[in-house]
Design a protein around this motif. Structure first.
Motif, PDB file in Angstrom:
ATOM      1  N   PHE A 100       0.860  -1.179   0.000  1.00 21.09           N
ATOM      2  CA  PHE A 100       0.000   0.000   0.000  1.00 21.09           C
ATOM      3  C   PHE A 100       0.900   1.235   0.000  1.00 21.09           C
ATOM      4  O   PHE A 100       1.782   1.357   0.846  1.00 21.09           O
ATOM      5  CB  PHE A 100      -0.897  -0.006   1.234  1.00 21.09           C
ATOM      6  CG  PHE A 100      -1.792  -1.222   1.312  1.00 21.09           C
ATOM      7  CD1 PHE A 100      -3.043  -1.218   0.719  1.00 21.09           C
ATOM      8  CD2 PHE A 100      -1.379  -2.374   1.973  1.00 21.09           C
ATOM      9  CE1 PHE A 100      -3.867  -2.330   0.779  1.00 21.09           C
ATOM     10  CE2 PHE A 100      -2.197  -3.492   2.044  1.00 21.09           C
ATOM     11  CZ  PHE A 100      -3.435  -3.469   1.444  1.00 21.09           C
ATOM     12  N   HIS A 101       0.671   2.140  -0.949  1.00 17.83           N
ATOM     13  CA  HIS A 101       1.483   3.338  -1.113  1.00 17.83           C
ATOM     14  C   HIS A 101       0.617   4.555  -0.799  1.00 17.83           C
ATOM     15  O   HIS A 101      -0.382   4.792  -1.488  1.00 17.83           O
ATOM     16  CB  HIS A 101       2.002   3.457  -2.550  1.00 17.83           C
ATOM     17  CG  HIS A 101       2.604   2.196  -3.099  1.00 17.83           C
ATOM     18  ND1 HIS A 101       3.908   1.833  -2.867  1.00 17.83           N
ATOM     19  CD2 HIS A 101       2.062   1.202  -3.861  1.00 17.83           C
ATOM     20  CE1 HIS A 101       4.153   0.681  -3.484  1.00 17.83           C
ATOM     21  NE2 HIS A 101       3.049   0.279  -4.084  1.00 17.83           N
ATOM     22  N   PRO A 102       0.981   5.358   0.209  1.00 16.28           N
ATOM     23  CA  PRO A 102       0.186   6.550   0.509  1.00 16.28           C
ATOM     24  C   PRO A 102       0.392   7.631  -0.551  1.00 16.28           C
ATOM     25  O   PRO A 102       1.413   7.655  -1.239  1.00 16.28           O
ATOM     26  CB  PRO A 102       0.730   7.013   1.864  1.00 16.28           C
ATOM     27  CG  PRO A 102       2.134   6.519   1.883  1.00 16.28           C
ATOM     28  CD  PRO A 102       2.122   5.230   1.115  1.00 16.28           C
ATOM     29  N   ILE A 103      -0.599   8.488  -0.674  1.00 16.35           N
ATOM     30  CA  ILE A 103      -0.460   9.662  -1.541  1.00 16.35           C
ATOM     31  C   ILE A 103       0.218  10.745  -0.710  1.00 16.35           C
ATOM     32  O   ILE A 103      -0.279  11.128   0.344  1.00 16.35           O
ATOM     33  CB  ILE A 103      -1.833  10.157  -2.024  1.00 16.35           C
ATOM     34  CG1 ILE A 103      -2.516   9.077  -2.850  1.00 16.35           C
ATOM     35  CG2 ILE A 103      -1.687  11.446  -2.824  1.00 16.35           C
ATOM     36  CD1 ILE A 103      -3.944   9.387  -3.213  1.00 16.35           C
ATOM     37  N   CYS A 104       1.390  11.170  -1.159  1.00 11.25           N
ATOM     38  CA  CYS A 104       2.085  12.219  -0.417  1.00 11.25           C
ATOM     39  C   CYS A 104       3.115  12.882  -1.320  1.00 11.25           C
ATOM     40  O   CYS A 104       3.455  12.379  -2.380  1.00 11.25           O
ATOM     41  CB  CYS A 104       2.753  11.663   0.837  1.00 11.25           C
ATOM     42  SG  CYS A 104       4.183  10.627   0.529  1.00 11.25           S
ATOM     43  N   ASN A 105       3.599  14.024  -0.887  1.00 12.06           N
ATOM     44  CA  ASN A 105       4.681  14.724  -1.578  1.00 12.06           C
ATOM     45  C   ASN A 105       5.980  14.497  -0.816  1.00 12.06           C
ATOM     46  O   ASN A 105       6.736  15.412  -0.560  1.00 12.06           O
ATOM     47  CB  ASN A 105       4.370  16.228  -1.668  1.00 12.06           C
ATOM     48  CG  ASN A 105       3.191  16.497  -2.566  1.00 12.06           C
ATOM     49  OD1 ASN A 105       3.005  15.801  -3.555  1.00 12.06           O
ATOM     50  ND2 ASN A 105       2.388  17.482  -2.222  1.00 12.06           N
ATOM     51  N   CYS A 106       6.221  13.267  -0.461  1.00 15.18           N
ATOM     52  CA  CYS A 106       7.379  12.907   0.342  1.00 15.18           C
ATOM     53  C   CYS A 106       8.625  12.817  -0.538  1.00 15.18           C
ATOM     54  O   CYS A 106       8.543  12.462  -1.712  1.00 15.18           O
ATOM     55  CB  CYS A 106       7.165  11.554   1.016  1.00 15.18           C
ATOM     56  SG  CYS A 106       5.600  11.418   1.896  1.00 15.18           S
ATOM     57  N   THR A 107       9.753  13.109   0.058  1.00 16.85           N
ATOM     58  CA  THR A 107      10.992  12.976  -0.708  1.00 16.85           C
ATOM     59  C   THR A 107      11.394  11.507  -0.829  1.00 16.85           C
ATOM     60  O   THR A 107      12.023  11.114  -1.791  1.00 16.85           O
ATOM     61  CB  THR A 107      12.135  13.770  -0.029  1.00 16.85           C
ATOM     62  OG1 THR A 107      12.272  13.312   1.308  1.00 16.85           O
ATOM     63  CG2 THR A 107      11.853  15.259  -0.065  1.00 16.85           C
ATOM     64  N   VAL A 108      11.033  10.699   0.155  1.00 14.65           N
ATOM     65  CA  VAL A 108      11.322   9.270   0.107  1.00 14.65           C
ATOM     66  C   VAL A 108      10.018   8.527   0.431  1.00 14.65           C
ATOM     67  O   VAL A 108       9.841   8.016   1.533  1.00 14.65           O
ATOM     68  CB  VAL A 108      12.428   8.878   1.106  1.00 14.65           C
ATOM     69  CG1 VAL A 108      12.825   7.425   0.921  1.00 14.65           C
ATOM     70  CG2 VAL A 108      13.638   9.791   0.972  1.00 14.65           C
ATOM     71  N   PRO A 109       9.082   8.454  -0.526  1.00 15.85           N
ATOM     72  CA  PRO A 109       7.765   7.892  -0.227  1.00 15.85           C
ATOM     73  C   PRO A 109       7.770   6.408   0.145  1.00 15.85           C
ATOM     74  O   PRO A 109       6.898   5.961   0.859  1.00 15.85           O
ATOM     75  CB  PRO A 109       6.971   8.126  -1.514  1.00 15.85           C
ATOM     76  CG  PRO A 109       7.980   8.332  -2.574  1.00 15.85           C
ATOM     77  CD  PRO A 109       9.196   8.909  -1.895  1.00 15.85           C
ATOM     78  N   ASN A 110       8.762   5.638  -0.298  1.00 15.52           N
ATOM     79  CA  ASN A 110       8.731   4.214   0.014  1.00 15.52           C
ATOM     80  C   ASN A 110       8.914   3.924   1.504  1.00 15.52           C
ATOM     81  O   ASN A 110       8.640   2.834   1.960  1.00 15.52           O
ATOM     82  CB  ASN A 110       9.756   3.441  -0.818  1.00 15.52           C
ATOM     83  CG  ASN A 110      11.179   3.870  -0.542  1.00 15.52           C
ATOM     84  OD1 ASN A 110      11.420   4.890   0.093  1.00 15.52           O
ATOM     85  ND2 ASN A 110      12.123   3.088  -1.029  1.00 15.52           N
ATOM     86  N   LEU A 111       9.355   4.888   2.297  1.00 15.27           N
ATOM     87  CA  LEU A 111       9.469   4.689   3.742  1.00 15.27           C
ATOM     88  C   LEU A 111       8.098   4.599   4.401  1.00 15.27           C
ATOM     89  O   LEU A 111       7.964   4.042   5.491  1.00 15.27           O
ATOM     90  CB  LEU A 111      10.278   5.816   4.387  1.00 15.27           C
ATOM     91  CG  LEU A 111      11.758   5.875   4.012  1.00 15.27           C
ATOM     92  CD1 LEU A 111      12.427   7.072   4.689  1.00 15.27           C
ATOM     93  CD2 LEU A 111      12.461   4.586   4.406  1.00 15.27           C
ATOM     94  N   LEU A 112       7.071   5.162   3.751  1.00 21.36           N
ATOM     95  CA  LEU A 112       5.728   5.129   4.306  1.00 21.36           C
ATOM     96  C   LEU A 112       4.893   3.971   3.770  1.00 21.36           C
ATOM     97  O   LEU A 112       3.792   3.725   4.240  1.00 21.36           O
ATOM     98  CB  LEU A 112       5.013   6.456   4.015  1.00 21.36           C
ATOM     99  CG  LEU A 112       5.686   7.705   4.595  1.00 21.36           C
ATOM    100  CD1 LEU A 112       4.937   8.952   4.164  1.00 21.36           C
ATOM    101  CD2 LEU A 112       5.753   7.616   6.111  1.00 21.36           C
ATOM    102  N   ASP A 113       5.408   3.260   2.770  1.00 14.02           N
ATOM    103  CA  ASP A 113       4.683   2.123   2.205  1.00 14.02           C
ATOM    104  C   ASP A 113       4.464   1.056   3.271  1.00 14.02           C
ATOM    105  O   ASP A 113       5.299   0.869   4.156  1.00 14.02           O
ATOM    106  CB  ASP A 113       5.458   1.496   1.049  1.00 14.02           C
ATOM    107  CG  ASP A 113       5.493   2.373  -0.187  1.00 14.02           C
ATOM    108  OD1 ASP A 113       4.816   3.417  -0.201  1.00 14.02           O
ATOM    109  OD2 ASP A 113       6.198   2.006  -1.144  1.00 14.02           O
ATOM    110  N   GLN A 114       3.349   0.368   3.158  1.00 10.87           N
ATOM    111  CA  GLN A 114       3.073  -0.767   4.051  1.00 10.87           C
ATOM    112  C   GLN A 114       2.893  -2.009   3.196  1.00 10.87           C
ATOM    113  O   GLN A 114       2.044  -2.051   2.318  1.00 10.87           O
ATOM    114  CB  GLN A 114       1.819  -0.511   4.880  1.00 10.87           C
ATOM    115  CG  GLN A 114       2.018   0.567   5.921  1.00 10.87           C
ATOM    116  CD  GLN A 114       0.840   0.665   6.863  1.00 10.87           C
ATOM    117  OE1 GLN A 114       0.154  -0.321   7.136  1.00 10.87           O
ATOM    118  NE2 GLN A 114       0.604   1.854   7.370  1.00 10.87           N
TER     119      GLN A 114
END
Length: 144
Positions: A115-129
């Motif tokens: 599951f990938h959150p919608i965000c403007n993160c610089t490293v979005p894969n850290l928030l993936d579950q």
């Protein structure tokens, strides 16, 4: 909060949605079964299996499973609160005796969903579950 709902509302399922039968030759038929393995209010993951059944006693119309193989997983619907990716899983077939003249087949599928959150993160894969699931179904008759 919406992303949390996306993840927590995804649950395994185990119900058939279609079966198609085709001719291979006079004594064998192909079967393609589709079934829901994961459900969420806005999307479902569908597993597709293919098999061959063969006529073992024409007079009594007795059929047996010759083979059953996991093919792939597809998604229908649209996740809300993020994106979803998944692997194609590993399927393990099973066969059990049933009513007279029928052998039943089933499939157990181990698969992973990220599951990938919608965000403007610089490293979005850290928030993936990433979650591992297993779903099992039994009850596809050999008789076409």
């Amino acid at each position: 909060m919406i992303f949390t709902d996306l993840v927590s509302n995804a649950t395994t399922a185990s119900y058939a949605i279609s079966a198609q039968v085709g001719d291979v030759d006079d004594f064998r038929k192909s079967k393609i079964m589709q079934w829901v393995i994961l459900t969420n209010p806005t999307f479902q993951l569908i597993s597709i299996e293919s098999g061959i059944v063969k006529l073992v006693d024409k007079q009594s119309n007795v059929w047996n499973w010759e083979s059953l193989t996991h093919q792939n997983i597809t998604m229908v619907g649209n996740p809300i609160g993020g994106a979803v990716s998944f692997n194609q899983g590993v399927g393990t077939p099973s066969f059990v005796a049933g009513a007279p003249n029928i052998l039943y087949a089933g499939m157990s599928v181990d698969f992973n969903v990220t599951f990938h959150p919608i965000c403007n993160c610089t490293v979005p894969n850290l928030l993936d579950q990433s979650v591992n699931y297993n779903s099992t179904i039994i009850g596809w008759p050999a008789k076409p």
